[in-house]
Scaffold this motif. Sequence first.
Motif, PDB file in Angstrom:
ATOM      1  N   ASN A 160       0.848  -1.192   0.000  1.00 56.83           N
ATOM      2  CA  ASN A 160       0.000   0.000   0.000  1.00 56.83           C
ATOM      3  C   ASN A 160       0.882   1.240   0.000  1.00 56.83           C
ATOM      4  OD1 ASN A 160       0.900   0.509   2.589  1.00 56.83           O
ATOM      5  ND2 ASN A 160      -0.919  -0.288   3.595  1.00 56.83           N
ATOM      6  N   HIS A 201       2.360  -4.712   4.359  1.00 58.51           N
ATOM      7  CA  HIS A 201       1.799  -5.336   5.560  1.00 58.51           C
ATOM      8  C   HIS A 201       2.815  -6.307   6.166  1.00 58.51           C
ATOM      9  CE1 HIS A 201      -2.799  -4.776   4.960  1.00 58.51           C
ATOM     10  NE2 HIS A 201      -2.142  -3.760   4.436  1.00 58.51           N
ATOM     11  N   TYR A 210     -11.608  -6.553  -2.237  1.00 55.20           N
ATOM     12  CA  TYR A 210     -10.559  -5.580  -1.919  1.00 55.20           C
ATOM     13  C   TYR A 210      -9.253  -6.130  -2.476  1.00 55.20           C
ATOM     14  CZ  TYR A 210      -8.709  -1.712   0.924  1.00 55.20           C
ATOM     15  OH  TYR A 210      -8.141  -0.539   1.350  1.00 55.20           O
ATOM     16  N   LYS A 261     -12.440  -3.143  -5.710  1.00 54.55           N
ATOM     17  CA  LYS A 261     -11.649  -1.978  -5.283  1.00 54.55           C
ATOM     18  C   LYS A 261     -10.175  -2.333  -5.324  1.00 54.55           C
ATOM     19  CE  LYS A 261     -10.151   0.462  -1.154  1.00 54.55           C
ATOM     20  NZ  LYS A 261     -10.526   1.254   0.017  1.00 54.55           N
ATOM     21  N   ASP A 307      -7.997   3.355  -4.956  1.00 55.32           N
ATOM     22  CA  ASP A 307      -7.710   4.164  -3.763  1.00 55.32           C
ATOM     23  C   ASP A 307      -6.204   4.359  -3.624  1.00 55.32           C
ATOM     24  OD1 ASP A 307      -7.398   5.242  -1.247  1.00 55.32           O
ATOM     25  OD2 ASP A 307      -8.132   3.496  -0.158  1.00 55.32           O
ATOM     26  N   GLU A 353     -11.316   7.006  -4.958  1.00 59.04           N
ATOM     27  CA  GLU A 353     -11.160   7.116  -3.501  1.00 59.04           C
ATOM     28  C   GLU A 353      -9.827   7.774  -3.148  1.00 59.04           C
ATOM     29  OE1 GLU A 353     -12.036   3.496  -1.386  1.00 59.04           O
ATOM     30  OE2 GLU A 353     -10.829   4.092   0.340  1.00 59.04           O
ATOM     31  N   HIS A 396     -11.511  -6.202   4.390  1.00 62.68           N
ATOM     32  CA  HIS A 396     -10.256  -6.946   4.212  1.00 62.68           C
ATOM     33  C   HIS A 396     -10.463  -8.424   4.561  1.00 62.68           C
ATOM     34  CE1 HIS A 396      -6.806  -3.818   4.325  1.00 62.68           C
ATOM     35  NE2 HIS A 396      -7.905  -3.113   4.219  1.00 62.68           N
ATOM     36  N   ARG A 404       1.687  -1.268  14.278  1.00 62.93           N
ATOM     37  CA  ARG A 404       1.784  -1.445  12.830  1.00 62.93           C
ATOM     38  C   ARG A 404       2.773  -0.433  12.265  1.00 62.93           C
ATOM     39  NH1 ARG A 404      -3.254  -1.269   8.430  1.00 62.93           N
ATOM     40  NH2 ARG A 404      -1.907  -1.073   6.610  1.00 62.93           N
TER      41      ARG A 404
HETATM   42  O1  GKR Z   1      -4.548  -2.107   4.977  1.00 61.51           O
HETATM   43  O2  GKR Z   1      -3.164  -1.566   3.415  1.00 61.51           O
HETATM   44  C1  GKR Z   1      -4.172  -1.372   4.070  1.00 61.51           C
HETATM   45  C2  GKR Z   1      -5.039  -0.190   3.700  1.00 61.51           C
HETATM   46  O3  GKR Z   1      -4.322   0.727   2.942  1.00 61.51           O
HETATM   47  C3  GKR Z   1      -5.574   0.486   4.914  1.00 61.51           C
HETATM   48  O4  GKR Z   1      -4.497   0.836   5.741  1.00 61.51           O
HETATM   49  C4  GKR Z   1      -6.406   1.696   4.614  1.00 61.51           C
HETATM   50  O5  GKR Z   1      -6.790   2.276   5.820  1.00 61.51           O
HETATM   51  O6  GKR Z   1      -8.004   0.214   3.604  1.00 61.51           O
HETATM   52  C5  GKR Z   1      -7.669   1.463   3.919  1.00 61.51           C
HETATM   53  C6  GKR Z   1      -8.172   2.532   3.000  1.00 61.51           C
HETATM   54  O7  GKR Z   1      -9.190   2.353   2.388  1.00 61.51           O
HETATM   55  O8  GKR Z   1      -7.552   3.606   2.908  1.00 61.51           O
END
Ligand code: GKR
Length: 427
Positions: free
Chosen positions: A20, A25, A141, A195, A226, A251, A354, A407
């Motif tokens: 992300n 993660h 997702y 998404k 997103d 998003e 998720h 995290r």
């Molecule tokens: O878990 O990698 C993730 C997401 O990026 C999460 O941290 C976000 O808070 O899912 C989320 C979002 O929609 O921005």
Amino acid sequence: MKIQELRATPIAVSDPPLLNAAGLHAPYALRIIVELVTDRGIYGLGEIPGSSAALAAYDAIRDVVVGRDPYQRTAIRRAIEERLAGSAPDPKALYAARQLALRVHSGIDVALFDIIGKDSGRPVVDILGGRVRDRVDFAAYLFYKYEGSGGEFGFERDQAAAGWEKDLQAAALDPAGLVAQAQAMVKRFGFASLKLKGGVFEPRVETDTMLALRDAFGPSMPLRIDPNALWSLETSIKYGKELEGVLQYFEDPCRGQETMAALRKAIKIPLATNMCTTNFDELPGSIRHGSEDIILSDHHIWGGLQASMDLSRVCRTFGRKLSMHSNSHVGISFAAMIHLAGALDELAYEADTHYPWQREEVIVGGKIKIEDGAVEVPREPGLGVELDREALARLHANYLRCGIEDRDDEIEMQKKVPGWKFQATRW
Ligand code: GKR
Ligand code: MG
């Protein structure tokens, strides 16, 4: 009835190497399981994202929660806010304290609704105002990811994984990989919208991924991306224009209410956020600037189920649509999201979750079933889920062994790409 005990147990559940905007993660996602035990033998459950600050906060609020009547939800909320965010040395610290108080309170709030539901023999959805839908639709997702399914301890079954459990191990690092991941998820869960978590690769690659998804699934499959605000306004306009007619909504492509408002004027795609408008204090700015069309609420972030119901009314008043944001979670949070979604007056889109990425569960009976992309709103009293104490002990042992207390996706990413740094605006 009185609350006799507040327990907050940190757990770690395996989480695949998902990419992300913030990095990668870790092999485990952290959650805190909240239990409120009453003098009538009824217990209520809650779940929130795990962190050392949240864990300490539960210790700090224990004495203002224990001894109270679980029906006195407002007084309990006020006591928690006062204890955790009553004062702070400066505005920044006060903002952080308020955010933490909302999160910590959300776990308590869900547990109170669970108790009230069990006490009255009604599902939480009825306590929230009553069922307006029987099924809640969710979106697939999708993530760019490295190979693997996360976790390190006790996953012998990985070797024999089949179906989605096997598919979730595959790497997905380009448009073709993402199409394959989407096909596997849709096949297994029947999702009817997709998404993509963006902000990982250069916008050209991510836009091509959306176009590849459109080509693979056809125009009737709603699509969203997103980038978690990593794109500049200029980049968001450039690729947004290319994605007009392709995206159902866009998003958080760029950062901040004013930038989102400027983008909203420049392209013909509805904008959604779980980043620029994330609490009640930010609503006046959202209305003043006109920063988004859709608020992706999250009961963990907005302060619980009651707060999310209240938000729904504000959204109707000010012409915002409402849907749901998600983070890595297990079944107690999922059940709470489903009851809430079952009671919300209007829920405009398939909600995020998720959940398919988590293989482990903390509730009796294992994972909640997603079929045809949807979950039935439970009819049992309370949340309709019970704690599997053996699973709780096992996942708590994972927490103790994995050594992760907070995290940090940036540190995780640096293990793969030395020197990698988060950038608030990357492209
Ligand atoms: O878990 O990698 C993730 C997401 O990026 C999460 O941290 C976000 O808070 O899912 C989320 C979002 O929609 O921005
Ligand atoms: Mg988001």
